[in-house]
Design a protein around this motif. Structure first.
Motif, PDB file in Angstrom:
ATOM      1  N   GLN A  41       0.811  -1.217   0.000  1.00 60.78           N
ATOM      2  CA  GLN A  41       0.000   0.000   0.000  1.00 60.78           C
ATOM      3  C   GLN A  41       0.847   1.271   0.000  1.00 60.78           C
ATOM      4  OE1 GLN A  41      -2.863  -0.235   3.187  1.00 60.78           O
ATOM      5  NE2 GLN A  41      -3.443  -2.310   2.619  1.00 60.78           N
ATOM      6  N   TRP A  43       2.434   2.770  -2.302  1.00 60.18           N
ATOM      7  CA  TRP A  43       2.240   3.626  -3.467  1.00 60.18           C
ATOM      8  C   TRP A  43       1.282   4.774  -3.162  1.00 60.18           C
ATOM      9  CZ3 TRP A  43      -2.823   4.017  -4.788  1.00 60.18           C
ATOM     10  CH2 TRP A  43      -3.665   3.013  -4.334  1.00 60.18           C
ATOM     11  N   PHE A  44       0.289   4.510  -2.325  1.00 58.83           N
ATOM     12  CA  PHE A  44      -0.715   5.523  -2.014  1.00 58.83           C
ATOM     13  C   PHE A  44      -0.103   6.710  -1.284  1.00 58.83           C
ATOM     14  CE2 PHE A  44      -4.052   7.424   0.611  1.00 58.83           C
ATOM     15  CZ  PHE A  44      -5.029   7.662  -0.333  1.00 58.83           C
ATOM     16  N   TRP A  45       0.971   6.478  -0.569  1.00 60.74           N
ATOM     17  CA  TRP A  45       1.576   7.524   0.262  1.00 60.74           C
ATOM     18  C   TRP A  45       2.758   8.209  -0.406  1.00 60.74           C
ATOM     19  CZ3 TRP A  45      -1.734   8.968   3.627  1.00 60.74           C
ATOM     20  CH2 TRP A  45      -2.672   8.040   4.073  1.00 60.74           C
ATOM     21  N   TRP A  49       1.314  10.566  -5.605  1.00 61.43           N
ATOM     22  CA  TRP A  49      -0.064  10.128  -5.442  1.00 61.43           C
ATOM     23  C   TRP A  49      -0.815  11.071  -4.502  1.00 61.43           C
ATOM     24  CZ3 TRP A  49      -2.372   6.386  -8.256  1.00 61.43           C
ATOM     25  CH2 TRP A  49      -3.705   6.123  -7.935  1.00 61.43           C
ATOM     26  N   GLN A  50      -0.146  11.500  -3.429  1.00 65.17           N
ATOM     27  CA  GLN A  50      -0.791  12.413  -2.496  1.00 65.17           C
ATOM     28  C   GLN A  50      -1.108  13.759  -3.144  1.00 65.17           C
ATOM     29  OE1 GLN A  50      -1.959  11.846   0.851  1.00 65.17           O
ATOM     30  NE2 GLN A  50      -1.856   9.882  -0.218  1.00 65.17           N
ATOM     31  N   GLU A  53      -4.277  13.202  -4.931  1.00 65.86           N
ATOM     32  CA  GLU A  53      -5.382  13.155  -3.973  1.00 65.86           C
ATOM     33  C   GLU A  53      -5.780  14.565  -3.546  1.00 65.86           C
ATOM     34  OE1 GLU A  53      -7.219  10.548  -2.669  1.00 65.86           O
ATOM     35  OE2 GLU A  53      -6.237   9.283  -4.139  1.00 65.86           O
TER      36      GLU A  53
END
Length: 85
Positions: A41, A43-45, A49-50, A53
């Motif tokens: 997980q 990659w989300f951080w 990516w952020q 978001e």
């Protein structure tokens, strides 16, 4: 470890959370809340990516969203026709 409520609030931690302690060359001890992220997980951080978001959150706040699609195909067609992409 028991922390005063005011310290836990500043660190953003609650009962059961992890803490990280570091000591610098002058002997100053720094304590911070620590959250580990599963590798699948991470990659989300990433900063990239952020940033996406944050951009999406701003678009939603500005009302720049399409709603009411009746199918995934309709949604993707709208995305494909988006002039900002």
């Amino acid at each position: 470890m028991t922390l005063p409520e005011s310290v836990a609030k500043v660190l953003g931690v609650a009962e059961g959370d992890d803490l990280e302690f570091t000591i610098d060359e002058s002997g100053t001890i720094t304590v911070r809340g620590w959250t580990s992220i599963p590798t699948d997980q991470r990659w989300f951080w990433t900063p990239e990516w952020q940033a996406g978001e944050a951009e999406a959150d701003q678009q939603i706040a500005n009302g720049e969203v399409s709603r009411g699609f009746t199918s995934a195909a309709e949604m993707f067609a709208d995305i494909d026709n988006d002039e900002d992409v």
